[in-house]
Motif scaffolding. Structure first.
Motif, PDB file in Angstrom:
ATOM      1  N   GLU A 438       2.817  -4.090   1.725  1.00 31.31           N
ATOM      2  CA  GLU A 438       1.395  -4.242   2.080  1.00 31.31           C
ATOM      3  C   GLU A 438       0.758  -2.893   2.434  1.00 31.31           C
ATOM      4  O   GLU A 438      -0.395  -2.631   2.088  1.00 31.31           O
ATOM      5  CB  GLU A 438       1.238  -5.233   3.238  1.00 31.31           C
ATOM      6  CG  GLU A 438       1.666  -6.659   2.902  1.00 31.31           C
ATOM      7  CD  GLU A 438       0.905  -7.260   1.727  1.00 31.31           C
ATOM      8  OE1 GLU A 438      -0.298  -6.931   1.547  1.00 31.31           O
ATOM      9  OE2 GLU A 438       1.506  -8.044   0.974  1.00 31.31           O
ATOM     10  N   ALA A 439       1.514  -2.034   3.126  1.00 29.47           N
ATOM     11  CA  ALA A 439       0.974  -0.710   3.494  1.00 29.47           C
ATOM     12  C   ALA A 439       0.720   0.113   2.240  1.00 29.47           C
ATOM     13  O   ALA A 439      -0.277   0.845   2.145  1.00 29.47           O
ATOM     14  CB  ALA A 439       1.942   0.019   4.424  1.00 29.47           C
ATOM     15  N   ALA A 440       1.619  -0.010   1.241  1.00 27.24           N
ATOM     16  CA  ALA A 440       1.426   0.714  -0.020  1.00 27.24           C
ATOM     17  C   ALA A 440       0.128   0.238  -0.690  1.00 27.24           C
ATOM     18  O   ALA A 440      -0.647   1.043  -1.215  1.00 27.24           O
ATOM     19  CB  ALA A 440       2.619   0.496  -0.951  1.00 27.24           C
ATOM     20  N   ARG A 441      -0.136  -1.085  -0.623  1.00 23.55           N
ATOM     21  CA  ARG A 441      -1.386  -1.617  -1.204  1.00 23.55           C
ATOM     22  C   ARG A 441      -2.600  -1.078  -0.444  1.00 23.55           C
ATOM     23  O   ARG A 441      -3.594  -0.679  -1.044  1.00 23.55           O
ATOM     24  CB  ARG A 441      -1.380  -3.145  -1.135  1.00 23.55           C
ATOM     25  CG  ARG A 441      -0.501  -3.767  -2.194  1.00 23.55           C
ATOM     26  CD  ARG A 441      -0.705  -5.288  -2.253  1.00 23.55           C
ATOM     27  NE  ARG A 441       0.179  -5.843  -3.258  1.00 23.55           N
ATOM     28  CZ  ARG A 441       0.970  -6.894  -3.072  1.00 23.55           C
ATOM     29  NH1 ARG A 441       0.986  -7.529  -1.927  1.00 23.55           N
ATOM     30  NH2 ARG A 441       1.750  -7.334  -4.032  1.00 23.55           N
ATOM     31  N   ALA A 442      -2.503  -1.108   0.895  1.00 22.88           N
ATOM     32  CA  ALA A 442      -3.628  -0.623   1.720  1.00 22.88           C
ATOM     33  C   ALA A 442      -3.899   0.850   1.429  1.00 22.88           C
ATOM     34  O   ALA A 442      -5.056   1.270   1.289  1.00 22.88           O
ATOM     35  CB  ALA A 442      -3.308  -0.819   3.202  1.00 22.88           C
ATOM     36  N   ASN A 443      -2.823   1.648   1.319  1.00 22.43           N
ATOM     37  CA  ASN A 443      -2.994   3.087   1.097  1.00 22.43           C
ATOM     38  C   ASN A 443      -3.470   3.394  -0.320  1.00 22.43           C
ATOM     39  O   ASN A 443      -4.229   4.347  -0.543  1.00 22.43           O
ATOM     40  CB  ASN A 443      -1.691   3.829   1.410  1.00 22.43           C
ATOM     41  CG  ASN A 443      -1.365   3.800   2.898  1.00 22.43           C
ATOM     42  OD1 ASN A 443      -2.224   3.473   3.716  1.00 22.43           O
ATOM     43  ND2 ASN A 443      -0.134   4.121   3.251  1.00 22.43           N
ATOM     44  N   THR A 444      -3.031   2.587  -1.286  1.00 19.10           N
ATOM     45  CA  THR A 444      -3.457   2.795  -2.678  1.00 19.10           C
ATOM     46  C   THR A 444      -4.974   2.621  -2.816  1.00 19.10           C
ATOM     47  O   THR A 444      -5.605   3.257  -3.663  1.00 19.10           O
ATOM     48  CB  THR A 444      -2.709   1.818  -3.613  1.00 19.10           C
ATOM     49  OG1 THR A 444      -1.311   2.072  -3.472  1.00 19.10           O
ATOM     50  CG2 THR A 444      -3.081   2.028  -5.070  1.00 19.10           C
TER      51      THR A 444
END
Length: 530
Positions: A438-444
């Motif tokens: 989820e953090a990777a999605r938020a950061n992307t």
């Protein structure tokens, strides 16, 4: 983050990881202090655990420096070795017992011509295990709890005569308000300012109220004095530290002692009675943010229950360009049943309502949180509710741990630590994987955007790259290149630690953003252009 070499991110829990892994922070090399006398006893300080302990190390050193001690980075030069300890999990304490075995050998090898090496245990473990430390390890000379650092010179003098000395008295009013901590990272761009000590929340899993005592707030005047001093030293980011910052109340000014206590938001409760009187956290945040428009302000940790409906703190974050749009909202679990057992004072629904309110009030806010997996009685269904909370909220930063039962806590007296270790391990792995996804999605979602980055120094992995943090406290890495100045008042040049740089994000992972630098700028100019 590791120990006392201050990490890039100012969140308390970066340090808990280091503590759990048994990684201390060594004393940094420091120039001789004013008033230093050759032949002064040398002290070596080692920090384990949370950011509060890093701050306590600076307080202890300020006190010892005034008493004529010198500081050393070299363990074999030391006359006194002090370990500032953590008790939050068993692993953190085990790291200290292991370190003491190493120091035992060092003490035994010490030449007889030199005065005996004195060893002290400071902080939370000293408070929790005074008797055991003194009896189990005869090599420990001094034991001092978090409220006893003023007594260190006396305790060390007693130890010099060959006796063990201890002071673990907890105080109702000690805040070390008159002691300006000596920053251990000379020339650092970030600093941490303690605004209160102790905690009254009594969450059932937590040892902090027993090792750090009752909640008390430092007078606002002394906090402002310290922040001004840091501003004068060129520090560009200050994090206000407390176990529960949004229940801060300064009672030192008589005219504010009858102010009504704030009410809790709908769906939140507390085990202690709200106390009237005093200047609140929103007043402090307002005052601190006015000191230096080029200094970023962060704070940690707030408690979800202490965001009242009147949104003064959230409003300040939204309005002030130098208060970071980043909030730490420790959830601990996504299951209402487990939250009740933890005595957190809110349900899953109330927590999610707060998250919605925060996101409505502060567009683009970055959220971080803490989670404990495998708490007493946690079922597979409870665990899955935590997984779904991680998915629903999509945090940018997370601190996730398996539950570790601590003596003295309410859970120790009333509940069973009944989730097997291998189940805790599996659940923790699943939480970490979900968080990262989820953090990777938020950061992307930030790819293609320009982010204002405070430069902290070279990247650990490559000398040709610089590392810093954006407003949301996410690490940003970019090439170290010649840069124009946005206002063209400085010649083109390479960014230095403490500079603000506009970086266009080109890629993202769960923990890091990468990008290309656009220009050097200032905090005020970037806010005006936004």
């Amino acid at each position: 983050g590791r120990g006392v070499a201050l990490p890039a991110g100012p969140d308390l829990r970066h340090f808990l990881r280091a503590a759990a892994a048994g990684q201390p922070g060594p004393s940094p090399e420091l120039p001789p202090e004013p008033g230093y006398t050759p032949g002064a006893p040398k002290v070596y300080l080692e920090t384990y655990g949370c950011q509060m302990n890093v701050n306590d190390t600076e307080i202890a050193w300020a006190i010892l420096q005034k008493s004529g001690y010198a500081r050393t980075k070299k363990l074999d030069e030391a006359d006194v070795v002090l370990l500032v300890t953590c008790s939050v999990r068993e692993k953190a304490e085990q790291a200290i017992w292991n370190r003491l075995q190493h120091l035992k050998a060092l003490k035994a090898r010490r030449p007889q011509a030199r005065a005996p090496l004195r060893i002290g245990i400071l902080g939370c473990m000293a408070e929790r295990l005074k008797e055991e430390i003194l009896h189990r390890e005869k090599l420990v000379d001094v034991v001092a709890g978090p409220d006893a650092y003023r007594d260190l010179p006396r305790l060390l003098a007693v130890a010099e005569s060959g006796q063990q000395a201890a002071n673990v008295l907890l105080s109702l009013d000690e805040t070390y308000a008159d002691i300006l901590p000596v920053q251990t990272s000379a020339g650092g761009t970030t600093a941490f300012v303690s605004i209160m000590r102790g905690c009254d929340n009594m969450c059932s899993y937590c040892i902090v109220p027993f090792t750090r005592g009752r909640e008390r707030s430092r007078p606002i005047a002394s906090i402002l004095q310290e922040v001004r001093m840091l501003s004068d030293q060129g520090v560009k980011e200050v994090t206000l530290l407390g176990q529960n910052v949004n229940s801060f109340r300064d009672l030192s000014e008589v005219q504010f002692q009858s102010v009504a206590a704030p009410g809790l938001s709908r769906g939140f409760s507390t085990v202690y009675k709200a106390k009237p009187g005093g200047l609140r956290f929103s007043h402090l945040l307002d005052q601190v943010s006015r000191i230096d428009p080029e200094m970023r302000i962060r704070f940690t940790s707030p408690h979800p229950k202490d965001f009242p409906d009147e949104a003064s703190v959230l409003q300040l974050i939204q309005e002030r360009h130098n208060i970071c749009k980043q909030l730490h909202l420790p959830a601990q679990s996504g299951s209402t049943r487990v939250l009740e057992a933890m005595r957190r004072g809110y349900t899953r629904e109330a927590y999610l309502e707060l998250v919605r309110h925060v996101r409505d009030s502060i567009p683009g806010v970055s959220l971080s949180s803490d989670f404990i997996t495998g708490f007493c009685g946690e079922t597979e269904e409870d665990h899955q509710q935590t997984v779904s909370l991680l998915r629903e909220v999509r945090y940018n930063i997370g601190f996730l741990f398996a539950y570790s039962m601590r003596q003295k806590t309410r859970a120790h007296h009333r509940l069973q630590d009944d989730v097997p270790a291998e189940v805790k391990k599996r659940r923790l792995e699943q939480l970490i994987a979900t968080f990262r996804e989820e953090a990777a999605r938020a950061n992307t979602a930030l790819v293609g955007q320009a982010q204002l980055v405070l430069v902290e120094g070279p990247s650990k992995r490559s000398a040709s790259e610089l590392c810093g943090r954006n407003d949301g406290n996410i690490k940003v890495i970019f090439p170290d290149a010649e840069l124009e100045d946005a206002a063209e008042c400085r010649a083109p040049g390479r960014a230095q630690p403490g500079d603000y740089v506009m970086v266009k994000v080109t890629s993202a992972s769960s923990q890091t953003l990468r990008g290309v630098p656009l220009c050097r700028t200032t905090l005020s100019r970037a806010a005006a252009a936004h």
